[in-house]
Structures are given as structure tokens and as C-alpha cells.
Enzyme design. Structure first.
Site, PDB file in Angstrom:
ATOM      1  N   ASN A  43      -4.693   2.894 -12.753  1.00 40.48           N
ATOM      2  CA  ASN A  43      -3.772   1.881 -12.213  1.00 40.48           C
ATOM      3  C   ASN A  43      -2.349   2.394 -12.379  1.00 40.48           C
ATOM      4  OD1 ASN A  43      -2.871  -0.698 -11.256  1.00 40.48           O
ATOM      5  ND2 ASN A  43      -2.392  -1.272 -13.374  1.00 40.48           N
ATOM      6  N   ASN A  66       1.747   3.109  -2.611  1.00 37.83           N
ATOM      7  CA  ASN A  66       1.114   4.083  -3.517  1.00 37.83           C
ATOM      8  C   ASN A  66      -0.171   4.629  -2.915  1.00 37.83           C
ATOM      9  OD1 ASN A  66       2.545   4.402  -6.249  1.00 37.83           O
ATOM     10  ND2 ASN A  66       2.683   2.200  -5.853  1.00 37.83           N
ATOM     11  N   ASP A  89      -3.400  -4.068 -18.345  1.00 39.84           N
ATOM     12  CA  ASP A  89      -2.370  -3.027 -18.483  1.00 39.84           C
ATOM     13  C   ASP A  89      -2.416  -2.356 -19.857  1.00 39.84           C
ATOM     14  OD1 ASP A  89      -1.489  -3.661 -15.908  1.00 39.84           O
ATOM     15  OD2 ASP A  89      -0.088  -5.161 -16.629  1.00 39.84           O
ATOM     16  N   HIS A 129       1.553   0.879 -13.021  1.00 43.15           N
ATOM     17  CA  HIS A 129       2.255  -0.343 -13.421  1.00 43.15           C
ATOM     18  C   HIS A 129       3.753  -0.041 -13.490  1.00 43.15           C
ATOM     19  CE1 HIS A 129       2.737  -4.263 -15.241  1.00 43.15           C
ATOM     20  NE2 HIS A 129       3.554  -3.718 -16.117  1.00 43.15           N
ATOM     21  N   LEU A 162     -10.182  -6.870 -13.047  1.00 43.49           N
ATOM     22  CA  LEU A 162     -11.551  -6.409 -12.804  1.00 43.49           C
ATOM     23  C   LEU A 162     -12.482  -7.010 -13.858  1.00 43.49           C
ATOM     24  CD1 LEU A 162     -10.988  -2.605 -12.071  1.00 43.49           C
ATOM     25  CD2 LEU A 162     -10.957  -4.533 -10.475  1.00 43.49           C
ATOM     26  N   ARG A 218     -15.685 -13.919  -9.913  1.00 43.98           N
ATOM     27  CA  ARG A 218     -15.140 -12.562 -10.021  1.00 43.98           C
ATOM     28  C   ARG A 218     -16.270 -11.531 -10.010  1.00 43.98           C
ATOM     29  NH1 ARG A 218     -10.381 -11.433 -11.763  1.00 43.98           N
ATOM     30  NH2 ARG A 218     -10.165 -13.368 -12.894  1.00 43.98           N
ATOM     31  N   GLY A 220       0.772  -1.244   0.000  1.00 43.20           N
ATOM     32  CA  GLY A 220       0.000   0.000   0.000  1.00 43.20           C
ATOM     33  C   GLY A 220       0.800   1.289   0.000  1.00 43.20           C
ATOM     34  N   GLU A 252     -10.762  -3.076 -20.421  1.00 48.64           N
ATOM     35  CA  GLU A 252     -11.020  -4.508 -20.245  1.00 48.64           C
ATOM     36  C   GLU A 252      -9.778  -5.372 -20.444  1.00 48.64           C
ATOM     37  OE1 GLU A 252     -14.603  -6.039 -20.850  1.00 48.64           O
ATOM     38  OE2 GLU A 252     -15.558  -4.117 -20.403  1.00 48.64           O
TER      39      GLU A 252
HETATM   40  C1  GRF Z   1       3.830  -1.222  -7.351  1.00 51.85           C
HETATM   41  O1  GRF Z   1       5.090  -1.529  -7.875  1.00 51.85           O
HETATM   42  C2  GRF Z   1       2.845  -0.965  -8.460  1.00 51.85           C
HETATM   43  O2  GRF Z   1       3.413  -0.373  -9.592  1.00 51.85           O
HETATM   44  C3  GRF Z   1       2.368  -2.350  -8.797  1.00 51.85           C
HETATM   45  O3  GRF Z   1       2.309  -3.026  -7.563  1.00 51.85           O
HETATM   46  C4  GRF Z   1       3.207  -2.410  -6.638  1.00 51.85           C
HETATM   47  C5  GRF Z   1       2.383  -1.991  -5.463  1.00 51.85           C
HETATM   48  O4  GRF Z   1       3.149  -1.468  -4.423  1.00 51.85           O
HETATM   49  N1  GRF Z   1       1.103  -2.303  -9.495  1.00 51.85           N
HETATM   50  P1  GRF Z   1       2.423  -0.747  -3.205  1.00 51.85           P
HETATM   51  O5  GRF Z   1       1.421  -1.769  -2.641  1.00 51.85           O
HETATM   52  O6  GRF Z   1       1.743   0.475  -3.730  1.00 51.85           O
HETATM   53  O7  GRF Z   1       3.510  -0.451  -2.230  1.00 51.85           O
END
Ligand code: GRF
Length: 201
Positions: A106, A13, A144, A108, A92, A64, A11, A141
Site C-alpha cells: 500500500n 499511482n 497502515d 500512504h 481488507l 466485507r 488511480g 491486519e
Molecule cells: C494517494 O495519496 C495515496 O497515497 C493514498 O490515496 C491517494 C490515491 O491517489 N493512499 P491515486 O488514486 O493513486 O491518484
């Protein structure tokens, strides 16, 4: 703008977005829920420590669609206008994407469209690229794949391991995600085809 954040783990981010909102860097916004598909996600505790409502919604053997329906209901109940995926490790359903059209983002850890899916940093090293980075994009859909909001390049060094590169990229992810959410909150971007462009005044 009411923001809901989905996580599965650490978590970091999510914390960056929460703190940017609390510090007023993302204007007129509030993080109204942090939801994890894993009960033991560290991020749930970090959200609580910052007085953000956070709770798990696990799949519990459901489809799902059933799982997503419960998450959608919790987000809609709180009036969520933007859903930020932040290390959320599930795909999703179409229903989820249709419930928040162009309102799911998102992050990535690669320069999309290179190295989609799991272990993007390891993929980058094994391919031998000299530059990788991170991408914030809208979610559609396909995995990434949605329209790209922002990207940041990060050097790949000769002696990098996947872990070292992941840590170097992560240092840039937080600022990039905050900047992207800020631009959405300020209504500064629009989607034209699959291009995200600045709104002209
Ligand atoms: C990050 O590297 C993000 O780019 C990827 O998963 C990781 C999540 O890290 N989608 P955090 O849970 O936000 O620390």
C-alpha cells in the site's frame, strides 16, 4: 511477476506502476488486472486506455468477507503474485491478507507510523510537523501498520493547505511506489521481523 492493482478513485499511482511495467522499469512483470470497488473510478478508464483489463467489483450490500472473496477469486484466476493497493479506500479482511501473505503493498501519504488513516496530509498540517512524506508498506491486519518498504520525506510549508501538501507529496508517491515494486519484482528485499531489508548476495 503478475501484479493486480486495487483502486477506488483517480488511480495516479496505478498509472505510474502500469507505465513503469510497460516501459520495462519493473522487470519481467505484467499488470494483469485493475479492480475498483467503485464503478465510476477514473482509474478504470485510465487502465483501459493503457490496454489493462480493468473492472469494478462493488460491495453490493455484501459483507466485507463476501466482497473480498470475489476479488481474491479474480486475482487468483489471473495468477496474481503481488497485490498493490493504490488509493483503495477499503480495509481488507483477514481472509484477503492470508490469501496473499506478504504479497500486498500500500502507499500512504505520510511518514508512518505518524498520521494513519484518512486525511493524513490534513492531520500532518494540523499537528504542525515541518516534514511529512509518503510510505510504501506491506499490508497486515492493522491499518497502515505493516512492514515499511520505502519512505520519502516532503517539506511542509507554512502556508500549505491539505490540498497543496497532498499535491506535493503525490509528486513523490509515484516514483517511490515504482521503486518499491521494482525491488520486490527483482527479489531484492526480504522481511525480517517487521523490518524490510535488502537481500544480501
Ligand atoms: C494517494 O495519496 C495515496 O497515497 C493514498 O490515496 C491517494 C490515491 O491517489 N493512499 P491515486 O488514486 O493513486 O491518484
Amino acid at each position: 511477476m503478475k501484479i493486480g492493482i486495487l483502486i477506488s478513485g483517480r488511480g495516479s499511482n496505478m498509472v505510474a506502476i502500469v507505465e513503469a511495467v510497460l516501459d520495462g522499469l519493473i522487470p519481467d512483470s505484467e499488470v494483469v488486472a485493475v479492480i475498483s470497488d467503485k464503478t465510476n473510478a477514473e482509474g478504470l478508464v485510465k487502465a483501459k486506455e493503457r490496454s489493462i483489463e480493468s473492472f469494478p467489483i462493488t460491495r453490493k450490500g455484501r459483507t466485507r468477507e463476501e466482497h473480498d472473496a470475489e476479488i481474491i477469486a479474480e486475482l487468483e484466476k489471473r495468477g496474481v503474485e503481488l497485490v498493490c493497493l493504490a488509493g483503495y479506500m477499503r480495509l481488507l479482511s483477514s481472509e484477503f491478507i492470508r490469501a496473499f501473505p506478504n504479497r500486498i503493498t500500500n502507499i500512504h501519504p505520510s511518514l508512518l507510523p505518524s498520521f494513519k488513516g484518512l486525511d493524513a496530509q490534513r492531520q500532518a498540517i494540523e499537528y504542525g510537523v515541518k516534514v511529512s512524506g509518503c510510505t510504501v508498506h506491506f499490508v497486515d491486519e492493522d491499518l497502515d501498520h505493516g512492514a515499511i518498504i520505502a519512505q520519502k520525506t516532503v517539506e511542509v510549508k507554512d502556508d500549505d493547505t491539505a490540498e497543496i501538501l497532498a499535491a506535493r507529496i503525490l509528486e513523490h508517491e509515484h516514483a517511490l511506489y515504482v521503486e518499491a515494486v521494482k525491488r520486490i519484482a527483482e527479489g531484492k528485499i526480504e522481511i525480517v521481523g517487521r523490518r524490510v531489508v535488502s537481500v544480501k548476495n
